[in-house]
Motif scaffolding. Structure first.
Motif, PDB file in Angstrom:
ATOM      1  N   VAL A 741       1.020  -1.232  -0.110  1.00  0.00           N
ATOM      2  CA  VAL A 741       0.139  -0.032   0.033  1.00  0.00           C
ATOM      3  C   VAL A 741       0.839   1.186  -0.153  1.00  0.00           C
ATOM      4  CG1 VAL A 741      -1.683   1.187   1.182  1.00  0.00           C
ATOM      5  CG2 VAL A 741      -1.895  -1.281   1.233  1.00  0.00           C
ATOM      6  N   ALA A 742       0.552   2.457  -0.694  1.00  0.00           N
ATOM      7  CA  ALA A 742       1.530   3.546  -0.884  1.00  0.00           C
ATOM      8  C   ALA A 742       2.015   4.034   0.585  1.00  0.00           C
ATOM      9  CB  ALA A 742       0.792   4.586  -1.321  1.00  0.00           C
ATOM     10  N   GLY A 743       3.237   3.901   0.732  1.00  0.00           N
ATOM     11  CA  GLY A 743       3.866   4.665   2.009  1.00  0.00           C
ATOM     12  C   GLY A 743       4.042   3.479   3.066  1.00  0.00           C
ATOM     13  N   GLU A 744       3.754   2.256   2.702  1.00  0.00           N
ATOM     14  CA  GLU A 744       3.458   1.289   3.779  1.00  0.00           C
ATOM     15  C   GLU A 744       4.808   1.093   4.312  1.00  0.00           C
ATOM     16  OE1 GLU A 744       2.427  -3.606   4.050  1.00  0.00           O
ATOM     17  OE2 GLU A 744       1.742  -2.434   2.234  1.00  0.00           O
ATOM     18  N   HIS A 745       6.051   1.111   3.792  1.00  0.00           N
ATOM     19  CA  HIS A 745       7.297   0.761   4.414  1.00  0.00           C
ATOM     20  C   HIS A 745       8.262   2.094   4.592  1.00  0.00           C
ATOM     21  CE1 HIS A 745       6.137  -2.686   2.021  1.00  0.00           C
ATOM     22  NE2 HIS A 745       6.257  -3.428   3.222  1.00  0.00           N
ATOM     23  N   THR A 746       7.556   3.301   4.709  1.00  0.00           N
ATOM     24  CA  THR A 746       8.505   4.530   4.773  1.00  0.00           C
ATOM     25  C   THR A 746       9.248   4.698   6.105  1.00  0.00           C
ATOM     26  OG1 THR A 746       6.612   5.722   3.688  1.00  0.00           O
ATOM     27  CG2 THR A 746       8.124   6.975   4.830  1.00  0.00           C
ATOM     28  N   ALA A 747       8.842   4.425   7.330  1.00  0.00           N
ATOM     29  CA  ALA A 747       9.725   4.346   8.337  1.00  0.00           C
ATOM     30  C   ALA A 747      10.419   3.364   8.354  1.00  0.00           C
ATOM     31  CB  ALA A 747       8.679   4.258   9.655  1.00  0.00           C
ATOM     32  N   GLU A 748      10.086   1.987   7.723  1.00  0.00           N
ATOM     33  CA  GLU A 748      11.121   0.927   7.812  1.00  0.00           C
ATOM     34  C   GLU A 748      12.321   1.156   6.803  1.00  0.00           C
ATOM     35  OE1 GLU A 748       9.222  -3.085   7.237  1.00  0.00           O
ATOM     36  OE2 GLU A 748      10.473  -3.059   5.363  1.00  0.00           O
ATOM     37  N   VAL A 749      11.892   1.750   5.976  1.00  0.00           N
ATOM     38  CA  VAL A 749      13.197   2.081   4.662  1.00  0.00           C
ATOM     39  C   VAL A 749      13.988   3.118   5.356  1.00  0.00           C
ATOM     40  CG1 VAL A 749      13.679   3.210   2.706  1.00  0.00           C
ATOM     41  CG2 VAL A 749      11.747   1.328   2.585  1.00  0.00           C
ATOM     42  N   LEU A 750      13.470   4.145   5.819  1.00  0.00           N
ATOM     43  CA  LEU A 750      14.379   5.305   6.445  1.00  0.00           C
ATOM     44  C   LEU A 750      15.038   4.806   7.741  1.00  0.00           C
ATOM     45  CD1 LEU A 750      11.838   8.654   6.147  1.00  0.00           C
ATOM     46  CD2 LEU A 750      13.799   7.775   4.608  1.00  0.00           C
ATOM     47  N   GLY A 751      14.425   3.891   8.411  1.00  0.00           N
ATOM     48  CA  GLY A 751      15.229   3.441   9.584  1.00  0.00           C
ATOM     49  C   GLY A 751      16.130   2.437   9.139  1.00  0.00           C
ATOM     50  N   ASP A 752      15.936   1.507   8.351  1.00  0.00           N
ATOM     51  CA  ASP A 752      17.073   0.380   8.085  1.00  0.00           C
ATOM     52  C   ASP A 752      17.784   0.737   7.018  1.00  0.00           C
ATOM     53  OD1 ASP A 752      15.975  -0.320   5.593  1.00  0.00           O
ATOM     54  OD2 ASP A 752      14.561  -1.854   6.383  1.00  0.00           O
ATOM     55  N   VAL A 753      17.696   1.641   6.184  1.00  0.00           N
ATOM     56  CA  VAL A 753      18.657   2.175   5.016  1.00  0.00           C
ATOM     57  C   VAL A 753      19.497   3.186   5.642  1.00  0.00           C
ATOM     58  CG1 VAL A 753      18.846   2.972   2.727  1.00  0.00           C
ATOM     59  CG2 VAL A 753      17.063   1.226   3.200  1.00  0.00           C
ATOM     60  N   LEU A 754      18.690   4.232   6.177  1.00  0.00           N
ATOM     61  CA  LEU A 754      19.615   5.396   6.401  1.00  0.00           C
ATOM     62  C   LEU A 754      19.911   5.497   8.088  1.00  0.00           C
ATOM     63  CD1 LEU A 754      17.732   8.294   4.565  1.00  0.00           C
ATOM     64  CD2 LEU A 754      19.608   6.797   3.790  1.00  0.00           C
ATOM     65  N   GLY A 755      19.158   4.546   8.808  1.00  0.00           N
ATOM     66  CA  GLY A 755      19.627   4.687  10.174  1.00  0.00           C
ATOM     67  C   GLY A 755      19.045   5.698  11.220  1.00  0.00           C
ATOM     68  N   TRP A 756      18.065   6.232  10.453  1.00  0.00           N
ATOM     69  CA  TRP A 756      17.271   7.343  11.421  1.00  0.00           C
ATOM     70  C   TRP A 756      16.488   6.875  12.243  1.00  0.00           C
ATOM     71  CZ3 TRP A 756      15.645  10.926   6.481  1.00  0.00           C
ATOM     72  CH2 TRP A 756      16.863  11.609   5.854  1.00  0.00           C
ATOM     73  N   ASP A 757      16.216   7.620  13.312  1.00  0.00           N
ATOM     74  CA  ASP A 757      15.679   7.214  14.452  1.00  0.00           C
ATOM     75  C   ASP A 757      13.920   7.711  14.305  1.00  0.00           C
ATOM     76  OD1 ASP A 757      15.287   9.961  15.431  1.00  0.00           O
ATOM     77  OD2 ASP A 757      17.080   9.813  16.478  1.00  0.00           O
ATOM     78  N   GLU A 758      13.171   7.161  15.313  1.00  0.00           N
ATOM     79  CA  GLU A 758      11.784   7.259  15.193  1.00  0.00           C
ATOM     80  C   GLU A 758      11.452   9.127  15.219  1.00  0.00           C
ATOM     81  OE1 GLU A 758       9.529   5.367  17.908  1.00  0.00           O
ATOM     82  OE2 GLU A 758      10.369   3.455  17.190  1.00  0.00           O
ATOM     83  N   GLN A 759      12.165   9.722  16.035  1.00  0.00           N
ATOM     84  CA  GLN A 759      11.946  11.171  16.088  1.00  0.00           C
ATOM     85  C   GLN A 759      12.245  11.877  14.693  1.00  0.00           C
ATOM     86  OE1 GLN A 759      14.084  12.931  19.222  1.00  0.00           O
ATOM     87  NE2 GLN A 759      13.128  15.130  18.910  1.00  0.00           N
ATOM     88  N   ARG A 760      13.451  11.488  14.153  1.00  0.00           N
ATOM     89  CA  ARG A 760      13.562  12.167  12.852  1.00  0.00           C
ATOM     90  C   ARG A 760      12.582  11.868  11.750  1.00  0.00           C
ATOM     91  NH1 ARG A 760      19.560  12.377   9.892  1.00  0.00           N
ATOM     92  NH2 ARG A 760      19.213  13.872   8.405  1.00  0.00           N
ATOM     93  N   ILE A 761      12.229  10.596  11.663  1.00  0.00           N
ATOM     94  CA  ILE A 761      11.045  10.033  10.762  1.00  0.00           C
ATOM     95  C   ILE A 761       9.767  10.874  10.906  1.00  0.00           C
ATOM     96  CG2 ILE A 761       9.983   8.108  10.083  1.00  0.00           C
ATOM     97  CD1 ILE A 761      12.360   6.336  10.722  1.00  0.00           C
ATOM     98  N   ALA A 762       9.666  10.871  12.315  1.00  0.00           N
ATOM     99  CA  ALA A 762       8.155  11.718  12.682  1.00  0.00           C
ATOM    100  C   ALA A 762       8.159  12.980  12.067  1.00  0.00           C
ATOM    101  CB  ALA A 762       8.014  11.431  14.176  1.00  0.00           C
ATOM    102  N   ALA A 763       9.146  13.730  12.363  1.00  0.00           N
ATOM    103  CA  ALA A 763       9.291  15.088  11.916  1.00  0.00           C
ATOM    104  C   ALA A 763       9.295  15.217  10.094  1.00  0.00           C
ATOM    105  CB  ALA A 763      10.773  15.649  12.204  1.00  0.00           C
ATOM    106  N   LEU A 764       9.809  14.145   9.414  1.00  0.00           N
ATOM    107  CA  LEU A 764       9.645  14.325   8.101  1.00  0.00           C
ATOM    108  C   LEU A 764       8.138  14.038   7.505  1.00  0.00           C
ATOM    109  CD1 LEU A 764      12.702  12.165   6.719  1.00  0.00           C
ATOM    110  CD2 LEU A 764      12.307  14.715   6.416  1.00  0.00           C
ATOM    111  N   LEU A 765       7.539  13.105   8.331  1.00  0.00           N
ATOM    112  CA  LEU A 765       6.004  13.103   8.220  1.00  0.00           C
ATOM    113  C   LEU A 765       5.245  14.124   8.400  1.00  0.00           C
ATOM    114  CD1 LEU A 765       5.850   9.381   9.425  1.00  0.00           C
ATOM    115  CD2 LEU A 765       5.850   9.858   7.332  1.00  0.00           C
TER     116      LEU A 765
END
Length: 777
Positions: A741-765
Motif C-alpha cells: 500500500v502507498a507509503g507502507e514501508h516509509t518508516a522501515e526504509v528510512l530506519g534500516d537504510v539510513l539509520g534514522w531514529d523515530e523522532q527524525r522520521i516523525a518530523a519528516l512525516l
C-alpha cells in the motif's frame, strides 16, 4: 580472447556459446549486443535456421540478423567443441539445433556451465513433444484472442514478435543463472519453454494493465474487444493515432477542436462519456484532421499536450530523421556485399549505442583461455540466497513498464523500494471506488517496498539523494529531462555514489526530433511501423493492435537485462553507468529481420493477415461460439500428414484453395481442443485459440508450474500470478510478497537504510516531506 571479440559493452568479460534454435540464437545475440564474446556452433551442413525466410540473394535475413556480431564455427570436432564449452560461461542449446547435443550431457561434463535449453514447450509435460510455430504459440498464449476486429476472425500479430519476446525472456533468465553461478561457483540448467515465455512476456493474461482486468474478472468476451481508446484517423498523407486518457489531455483536444459547444460539458473529461458520444466526436476529429499532414498534426498536438502519432510504415520508420538521429538505425554489412539499413540496438550506456556492428564472422579461435571470473553483484552471499539479494533499487517507475522492470529485479531477490508521491500517484493505483489495491498493481508491484516521499520539496530530494548513496540502481520512465529537473539525474547521483546505475526509459529517447513527444504503447507501435503491419490486408486504414500492452512488458525485461549487465560490469570497473532505453527502439529491434528485407527491397514488407504464413496455414473457425484453431504445415511431410488427418480425397497434396476449404470444413466440425489434439498426434502444428481465463488451466503450463496463487490482504480473491518464465534447476523458490500500500514501508526504509531514529522520521512525516500508509487503508 579472439581478434573478433567485442572490445566494449558491459558483458565484455562474458563468454557465450550458441548451440541453439532460432529463439536461442536471438537470445545469444542480445548478450552479444551487450558485449559478450559469442560463438555460434553449427553442424557441418550448417544450422537449420540458415534456410529461414525471408531470403535475399540466397541469404536468410533472419539468420544473418540473429547471428550478427557472432563468430561462426561450422563442423567442429568433438574435442574442439569441448574445449570451448570448458571456457564458456553460458551455453544455449536446443534439440532443434541439428547438433545432437543433450543439455543434461553438457551439464554433466561441465558442472560450472550455465546451460539454457530452448524448446517450444519445455523438457517435460504432456505437450513436450508437440510441434509449434510462432503462430501456434500466439494462439495458445492468449495474445491472439485480443487481436483483431470485433466480430471478425482474430488477427495474427506481425511475424517475429513472439520469437523476439521469448528470446528476451531467455536472455534475462540466462544472465540471472550466471549471476547465481558467480555466487555459488556452480552452474545450472535453465529450461526455457517458448510458450511460457510468450504467455508471460508478450501480453500477459495475469500481468499489469490491459489484459489484467479481463484476466481477473472472468468475464471474457467471446470476440475481440473494441479499441475505443486508441482510434486511428485518416489525414492528408496517411493516418494518425490518437490517445486521449487524462482530463488534461482532453482539455488540450477540446481547445484544438475550437472549443465546440456540444462538448463543453465537464463530463467529457471522462473516457466513458467520450466513448458514448464517439460518433459525434469522431466526425469533428475527422474533419479537423483530414486536410492536414501527419507531421503537422503531431507537431500541433504536442504543443497542446495531446498524445498523437503518425501511423508509419516500416519503411517510413526506417527513414525517420528521429531514429537516424538517435542512432537506432544504421547501415550494417550483414554478409560480404550485402549491406542493409536496420535497427542496430535498443540501449545506450553512458551515451554509447550498444548493438549490431556487423554480420556473422568466421571463427578465429577454437580455444578460450581459463576463466577469470568477475565477482557477483554487491551483496553476493551464500549459494542458497536469491541471485540479486543484497542489491538495492530505488524504483521511480510508473504504469506498466515502470512496474515490470522493478518486478523483474525484485522477483530474484533485489530490495526494490518503490518511491511514491502522494500528490502524483502512479496511474496503476487508480481504482473506481478508491480502493487501496487492485489486481493490476498487485501483479506488477509484488515483492517491493513502498516509500512515500515528496520529490518536489528540497528536503525530499535530499532524502532521495541520501538513499541513493546506499543503493545500487535507480529506475525511472518519466519524460526526458525529469530527473535532471528534480536534481537526481545520473551526473548528480554518481557524484554522491560513483557505483550507482541509473536507468532512464522513455517512449522515443531523450535525443532526436521526437524526444519531447508523449508516448503510450499504441503510439509507440504506430510510429515504429508495427501497427501498419497489424492489419488483415494491405491498403486498410485501421490497425488492430489497439488493446495489447506490447511492448511494455518485453521492453521492461530488456531494461532489466541491461541492469544485470551493468551490475556485472561494475564489479570489474568499480563504477556505475547511465542506461537509456527507448521503448520504440525495442520494437524496431524486434522487427530487425523485416527491416533488413524492407531496406533491400522497399515496399516488400506488407501486412500478412492469417493465411499461408508457412507453406500452408490459416486460423480456422471451429465448433462453438467464436472458437478458432490455428493449423499450419511447414513442410510437404506435415502437409501430407494434415491431409491424412482430415481425410483429404484430392489427388494432389499441395497448398490450394480446395485443400484450404477441406481443412476449414473439417475444423468447423470439431471443438478446437479436439482438432488440435488430433493434428498434434499426427505431428502437425496446430493450436486452439485460448482466451485469457484459460491460460492458468493449460495442462502444459500447469505441469511447468508457470503460475501460482497470489493473495493480497486488500483483495477479496486469490489471483493466478506468474511464477517464473523459466525453470531453474538450482535456484531457491522465488518470493511472492504482496504489493505494498502507498507509503507502507516509509518508516522501515528510512530506519534500516539510513539509520534514522523515530523522532527524525516523525518530523519528516509531520512536515509532509514523507508520507506513510494511512490507517485502515
Amino acid at each position: 580472447m579472439s581478434d573478433n571479440a567485442p572490445q566494449r559493452g558491459p558483458l565484455r568479460h562474458l563468454r557465450v556459446l550458441d548451440l541453439a534454435d532460432a529463439v536461442g540464437e536471438a537470445a545469444a545475440r542480445l548478450l552479444s549486443d551487450l558485449g559478450a564474446e559469442t560463438i555460434k556452433v553449427e553442424p557441418a551442413q550448417g544450422a537449420p535456421t540458415r534456410s529461414e525466410a525471408p531470403l535475399h540473394d540466397g541469404h536468410s535475413l533472419p539468420y544473418l540478423v540473429r547471428n550478427a556480431g557472432k563468430q561462426i564455427g561450422t563442423g567442429l570436432a568433438d574435442d574442439e567443441l569441448d574445449r570451448l564449452l570448458a571456457g564458456a560461461d553460458i551455453a544455449f542449446c536446443s534439440p532443434a539445433s541439428g547438433l545432437g547435443l543433450e543439455a543434461d550431457a553438457l551439464r554433466a561434463r561441465h558442472p560450472r556451465l550455465v546451460v539454457v535449453d530452448s524448446s517450444p514447450f519445455g523438457r517435460s509435460g504432456p505437450r513436450a513433444g508437440w510441434q509449434a510455430t510462432p503462430n501456434t504459440l500466439l494462439a495458445l498464449s492468449g495474445s491472439l484472442s485480443r487481436s483483431g476486429r470485433p466480430g471478425d476472425a482474430p488477427l495474427l500479430p506481425p511475424a517475429g514478435i513472439a520469437q523476439a519476446s521469448a528470446a528476451t525472456q531467455m536472455a534475462y533468465a540466462a544472465l540471472i543463472a550466471h549471476v547465481q553461478r558467480l555466487r555459488s561457483d556452480a552452474g545450472q540448467l535453465v529450461d526455457i519453454a517458448h510458450l511460457e515465455a510468450v504467455a508471460t512476456g508478450l501480453d500477459p493474461a495475469y500481468g499489469v494493465q490491459g489484459s489484467a482486468a479481463a484476466g481477473r474478472s472472468g468475464k471474457i468476451r467471446r470476440d475481440r474487444p473494441p479499441a475505443d481508446s486508441y482510434p486511428i484517423y485518416p489525414c492528408a498523407d496517411g493516418a494518425v493515432r490518437l490517445c486521449l486518457l487524462s482530463p488534461r489531455q482532453w482539455a488540450g483536444m477540446f481547445e484544438w477542436l475550437g472549443r465546440p459547444a456540444e462538448f463543453a460539458d465537464p463530463k467529457f473529461a471522462s473516457i466513458a462519456a467520450r466513448v458514448a458520444a464517439s460518433d459525434r466526436l469522431d466526425a469533428l476529429i475527422v474533419a479537423h484532421f483530414r486536410e492536414r499532414t501527419g507531421a503537422e498534426l503531431v507537431e500541433q498536438a504536442a504543443s497542446l499536450g495531446v498524445p498523437l502519432a503518425q501511423v508509419l510504415s516500416l519503411g517510413e520508420a526506417l527513414d525517420s530523421p528521429h531514429f537516424l538521429a538517435t542512432g537506432a538505425i544504421g547501415e550494417v554489412e550483414l554478409a560480404p556485399g550485402l549491406s542493409s539499413r536496420l535497427p542496430v540496438g535498443f540501449a545506450d550506456i553512458d551515451g554509447a549505442r550498444l548493438g549490431i556492428d556487423g554480420g556473422p564472422r568466421a571463427l578465429r579461435t577454437a580455444l578460450w583461455p581459463p576463466r577469470d571470473d568477475s565477482r557477483a553483484p554487491r551483496g553476493a552471499g551464500a549459494s542458497g540466497e536469491l541471485p540479486l539479494s543484497g542489491v538495492r533499487v530505488l524504483d521511480l517507475g510508473v504504469i506498466v513498464f515502470g512496474a515490470e522492470i522493478g518486478r523483474a529485479l525484485a522477483d530474484f531477490g533485489a530490495d526494490v523500494i518503490k518511491v511514491e508521491s502522494q500528490a502524483f500517484p502512479d496511474g496503476l493505483r487508480q481504482t473506481r471506488n478508491g480502493e487501496s489495491m487492485n489486481a493490476s498493481f498487485a501483479w506488477g508491484q509484488r515483492n517491493k517496498r513502498s516509500l512515500g516521499l515528496d520529490l518536489r520539496s528540497e528536503e525530499g530530494k535530499a532524502v532521495f539523494r541520501e538513499l541513493a548513496r546506499h543503493s545500487d540502481v535507480v529506475l525511472s520512465n518519466f519524460k526526458p529531462g525529469t530527473l535532471t529537473s528534480l536534481g537526481i539525474d545520473h551526473a548528480t547521483l554518481s557524484a554522491i555514489n560513483p557505483r550507482i546505475i541509473v536507468v532512464e526509459s522513455a517512449a522515443f529517447s531523450s535525443r532526436g526530433p521526437w524526444a519531447r513527444r508523449l508516448g503510450y504503447g499504441p503510439l509507440v507501435r504506430a510510429a515504429c511501423g508495427i501497427s501498419s503491419l497489424w492489419k488483415y490486408r494491405a491498403g486498410e486504414t485501421e490497425c488492430w493492435d489497439g488493446v495489447t500492452v506490447y511492448p511494455d512488458h518485453v521492453a521492461a525485461k530488456a531494461g532489466a537485462l541491461c541492469v544485470l549487465a551493468a551490475l556485472l560490469d561494475r564489479e570489474q570497473s568499480g563504477h556505475g553507468v547511465r542506461i537509456e532505453l527507448a521503448q520504440s527502439e525495442v520494437v524496431l529491434h524486434q522487427l530487425a529481420a523485416f527491416a533488413a528485407q524492407e531496406s533491400l527491397a522497399p515496399g516488400s514488407v506488407r501486412p500478412q493477415g492469417n493465411r499461408d504464413r508457412e507453406l500452408f496455414g490459416d486460423l480456422f473457425p471451429a465448433d462453438g461460439d467464436d472458437e478458432w484453431c490455428l493449423i499450419e504445415a511447414r513442410t510437404p511431410d506435415e502437409l501430407a500428414a494434415l491431409a491424412g488427418v482430415i481425410g483429404w480425397a484430392g489427388t494432389a497434396i499441395g497448398p490450394s484453395d480446395e485443400l484450404h476449404a477441406a481443412v476449414a470444413a473439417w475444423a468447423r466440425s470439431l471443438p478446437p481442443q479436439e482438432a488440435m489434439e488430433k493434428l498434434q498426434a499426427a505431428g502437425v502444428p496446430a493450436a486452439a485459440m485460448q482466451r485469457l481465463d484459460q491460460i492458468a488451466h493449460d495442462p502444459q503450463l500447469i505441469h511447468r508450474a508457470s503460475y501460482r496463487p497470489m493473495t493480497h490482504p486488500a483483495l477479496e480473491h486469490t489471483l493466478p500470478a506468474e511464477n517464473s518464465s523459466a525453470a531453474f534447476s538450482a535456484l531457491p523458490d522465488l518470493p511472492m510478497r504482496p504489493a505494498p500500500v502507498a507509503g507502507e514501508h516509509t518508516a522501515e526504509v528510512l530506519g534500516d537504510v539510513l539509520g534514522w531514529d523515530e523522532q527524525r522520521i516523525a518530523a519528516l512525516l509531520a512536515a509532509g516531506v514523507a508520507h506513510a500508509r494511512q490507517p485502515n487503508r
